[in-house]
Design a protein around this motif. Structure first.
Motif, PDB file in Angstrom:
ATOM      1  N   LEU A  88       0.853  -1.183   0.000  1.00 21.20           N
ATOM      2  CA  LEU A  88       0.000   0.000   0.000  1.00 21.20           C
ATOM      3  C   LEU A  88       0.891   1.235   0.000  1.00 21.20           C
ATOM      4  O   LEU A  88       1.735   1.412   0.885  1.00 21.20           O
ATOM      5  N   THR A  89       0.734   2.065  -1.019  1.00 21.85           N
ATOM      6  CA  THR A  89       1.626   3.204  -1.234  1.00 21.85           C
ATOM      7  C   THR A  89       0.809   4.423  -1.648  1.00 21.85           C
ATOM      8  O   THR A  89      -0.061   4.319  -2.517  1.00 21.85           O
ATOM      9  N   GLU A  90       1.090   5.552  -1.020  1.00 26.96           N
ATOM     10  CA  GLU A  90       0.517   6.818  -1.466  1.00 26.96           C
ATOM     11  C   GLU A  90       1.435   7.372  -2.534  1.00 26.96           C
ATOM     12  O   GLU A  90       2.547   7.825  -2.241  1.00 26.96           O
ATOM     13  N   GLU A  91       0.989   7.297  -3.787  1.00 28.43           N
ATOM     14  CA  GLU A  91       1.821   7.704  -4.914  1.00 28.43           C
ATOM     15  C   GLU A  91       1.772   9.220  -5.104  1.00 28.43           C
ATOM     16  O   GLU A  91       0.767   9.855  -4.788  1.00 28.43           O
ATOM     17  N   PRO A  92       2.850   9.808  -5.616  1.00 27.95           N
ATOM     18  CA  PRO A  92       2.905  11.264  -5.785  1.00 27.95           C
ATOM     19  C   PRO A  92       1.910  11.807  -6.804  1.00 27.95           C
ATOM     20  O   PRO A  92       1.655  13.003  -6.833  1.00 27.95           O
ATOM     21  N   TRP A  93       1.316  10.952  -7.621  1.00 33.09           N
ATOM     22  CA  TRP A  93       0.350  11.430  -8.619  1.00 33.09           C
ATOM     23  C   TRP A  93      -1.089  11.360  -8.112  1.00 33.09           C
ATOM     24  O   TRP A  93      -2.037  11.493  -8.880  1.00 33.09           O
ATOM     25  N   GLY A  94      -1.285  11.166  -6.794  1.00 37.77           N
ATOM     26  CA  GLY A  94      -2.614  11.281  -6.204  1.00 37.77           C
ATOM     27  C   GLY A  94      -3.423  10.004  -6.127  1.00 37.77           C
ATOM     28  O   GLY A  94      -4.652  10.059  -6.053  1.00 37.77           O
ATOM     29  N   VAL A  95      -2.753   8.864  -6.112  1.00 34.79           N
ATOM     30  CA  VAL A  95      -3.433   7.575  -5.983  1.00 34.79           C
ATOM     31  C   VAL A  95      -2.781   6.803  -4.833  1.00 34.79           C
ATOM     32  O   VAL A  95      -1.564   6.805  -4.698  1.00 34.79           O
ATOM     33  N   THR A  96      -3.601   6.183  -3.999  1.00 36.79           N
ATOM     34  CA  THR A  96      -3.105   5.243  -2.999  1.00 36.79           C
ATOM     35  C   THR A  96      -3.465   3.862  -3.523  1.00 36.79           C
ATOM     36  O   THR A  96      -4.612   3.605  -3.891  1.00 36.79           O
ATOM     37  N   ARG A  97      -2.461   2.967  -3.586  1.00 36.09           N
ATOM     38  CA  ARG A  97      -2.681   1.683  -4.249  1.00 36.09           C
ATOM     39  C   ARG A  97      -1.791   0.586  -3.695  1.00 36.09           C
ATOM     40  O   ARG A  97      -0.806   0.850  -3.011  1.00 36.09           O
ATOM     41  N   PHE A  98      -2.168  -0.644  -4.022  1.00 36.53           N
ATOM     42  CA  PHE A  98      -1.347  -1.827  -3.785  1.00 36.53           C
ATOM     43  C   PHE A  98      -1.595  -2.770  -4.946  1.00 36.53           C
ATOM     44  O   PHE A  98      -2.579  -2.642  -5.675  1.00 36.53           O
ATOM     45  N   PHE A  99      -0.682  -3.725  -5.142  1.00 38.44           N
ATOM     46  CA  PHE A  99      -0.847  -4.751  -6.173  1.00 38.44           C
ATOM     47  C   PHE A  99      -0.882  -6.109  -5.489  1.00 38.44           C
ATOM     48  O   PHE A  99      -0.128  -6.363  -4.552  1.00 38.44           O
ATOM     49  N   TYR A 100      -1.724  -6.991  -6.008  1.00 36.87           N
ATOM     50  CA  TYR A 100      -1.647  -8.395  -5.605  1.00 36.87           C
ATOM     51  C   TYR A 100      -1.559  -9.269  -6.847  1.00 36.87           C
ATOM     52  O   TYR A 100      -1.991  -8.887  -7.926  1.00 36.87           O
ATOM     53  N   ARG A 101      -0.953 -10.454  -6.664  1.00 35.30           N
ATOM     54  CA  ARG A 101      -0.837 -11.408  -7.765  1.00 35.30           C
ATOM     55  C   ARG A 101      -1.900 -12.486  -7.552  1.00 35.30           C
ATOM     56  O   ARG A 101      -1.934 -13.148  -6.513  1.00 35.30           O
ATOM     57  N   ALA A 102      -2.766 -12.647  -8.544  1.00 41.43           N
ATOM     58  CA  ALA A 102      -3.802 -13.675  -8.494  1.00 41.43           C
ATOM     59  C   ALA A 102      -3.180 -15.050  -8.746  1.00 41.43           C
ATOM     60  O   ALA A 102      -2.038 -15.154  -9.206  1.00 41.43           O
ATOM     61  N   SER A 103      -3.943 -16.104  -8.487  1.00 40.29           N
ATOM     62  CA  SER A 103      -3.422 -17.463  -8.630  1.00 40.29           C
ATOM     63  C   SER A 103      -3.011 -17.789 -10.062  1.00 40.29           C
ATOM     64  O   SER A 103      -2.169 -18.655 -10.278  1.00 40.29           O
ATOM     65  N   ASP A 104      -3.563 -17.081 -11.049  1.00 40.86           N
ATOM     66  CA  ASP A 104      -3.184 -17.320 -12.445  1.00 40.86           C
ATOM     67  C   ASP A 104      -1.954 -16.522 -12.868  1.00 40.86           C
ATOM     68  O   ASP A 104      -1.531 -16.573 -14.014  1.00 40.86           O
ATOM     69  N   GLY A 105      -1.399 -15.753 -11.918  1.00 43.81           N
ATOM     70  CA  GLY A 105      -0.190 -14.976 -12.189  1.00 43.81           C
ATOM     71  C   GLY A 105      -0.440 -13.531 -12.592  1.00 43.81           C
ATOM     72  O   GLY A 105       0.491 -12.735 -12.647  1.00 43.81           O
ATOM     73  N   ARG A 106      -1.679 -13.182 -12.861  1.00 42.29           N
ATOM     74  CA  ARG A 106      -1.974 -11.799 -13.250  1.00 42.29           C
ATOM     75  C   ARG A 106      -1.830 -10.864 -12.055  1.00 42.29           C
ATOM     76  O   ARG A 106      -2.144 -11.227 -10.925  1.00 42.29           O
ATOM     77  N   VAL A 107      -1.369  -9.647 -12.347  1.00 34.52           N
ATOM     78  CA  VAL A 107      -1.160  -8.657 -11.287  1.00 34.52           C
ATOM     79  C   VAL A 107      -2.287  -7.630 -11.334  1.00 34.52           C
ATOM     80  O   VAL A 107      -2.573  -7.042 -12.396  1.00 34.52           O
ATOM     81  N   ILE A 108      -2.906  -7.439 -10.177  1.00 32.13           N
ATOM     82  CA  ILE A 108      -4.055  -6.552 -10.047  1.00 32.13           C
ATOM     83  C   ILE A 108      -3.626  -5.328  -9.225  1.00 32.13           C
ATOM     84  O   ILE A 108      -3.153  -5.461  -8.108  1.00 32.13           O
ATOM     85  N   ASN A 109      -3.819  -4.146  -9.797  1.00 30.31           N
ATOM     86  CA  ASN A 109      -3.551  -2.878  -9.130  1.00 30.31           C
ATOM     87  C   ASN A 109      -4.877  -2.422  -8.519  1.00 30.31           C
ATOM     88  O   ASN A 109      -5.857  -2.194  -9.250  1.00 30.31           O
ATOM     89  N   VAL A 110      -4.931  -2.280  -7.212  1.00 34.74           N
ATOM     90  CA  VAL A 110      -6.135  -1.818  -6.523  1.00 34.74           C
ATOM     91  C   VAL A 110      -5.818  -0.470  -5.903  1.00 34.74           C
ATOM     92  O   VAL A 110      -4.845  -0.342  -5.158  1.00 34.74           O
TER      93      VAL A 110
END
Length: 115
Positions: A88-110
């Protein structure tokens, strides 16, 4: 927690060419341009992002999902045992986000807009 928007992310080698092509074929216009990621869209809310390399994460996400409560989403991902590949990161461009990797290997940015 409510999902507000889902945007597919395409990793490309030439972002300018990708913008030109998708704009010409789909009639989308540039909504956001950070240099490394460009989001295209229309007046009806349809969106597509093209990106070279994520500015702060170790991997590029396959999709971005914007929610109204990113902290609740993170707690849900952790409870589900998801592999958190970008904290979980507060990005300098105004978004707070984290990434998780699903079981199929795809990366999801939330994320959520914070600015």
């Amino acid at each position: 927690m409510r999902v507000d928007r889902v945007v597919p992310n395409l990793t490309v080698s030439d972002i300018g060419q990708a913008v030109t092509e998708h704009s010409a074929v789909l009639g989308l216009r540039v909504l956001m341009d950070h240099g490394w990621i460009v989001t295209l869209g229309d007046d009806d809310g349809h969106q597509l992002s093209v990106m070279t390399q994520d500015a702060s994460a170790p991997v590029n996400p396959d999709v971005s999902i914007f929610v109204d409560d990113v902290h609740d989403a993170l707690a849900r991902a952790q409870a589900a045992g998801m592999d958190i590949v970008h904290p979980l990161t507060e990005e300098p461009w105004g978004v707070t986000r984290f990434f998780y990797r699903a079981s199929d290997g795809r990366v999801i940015n939330v994320g959520t807009h914070t600015a």
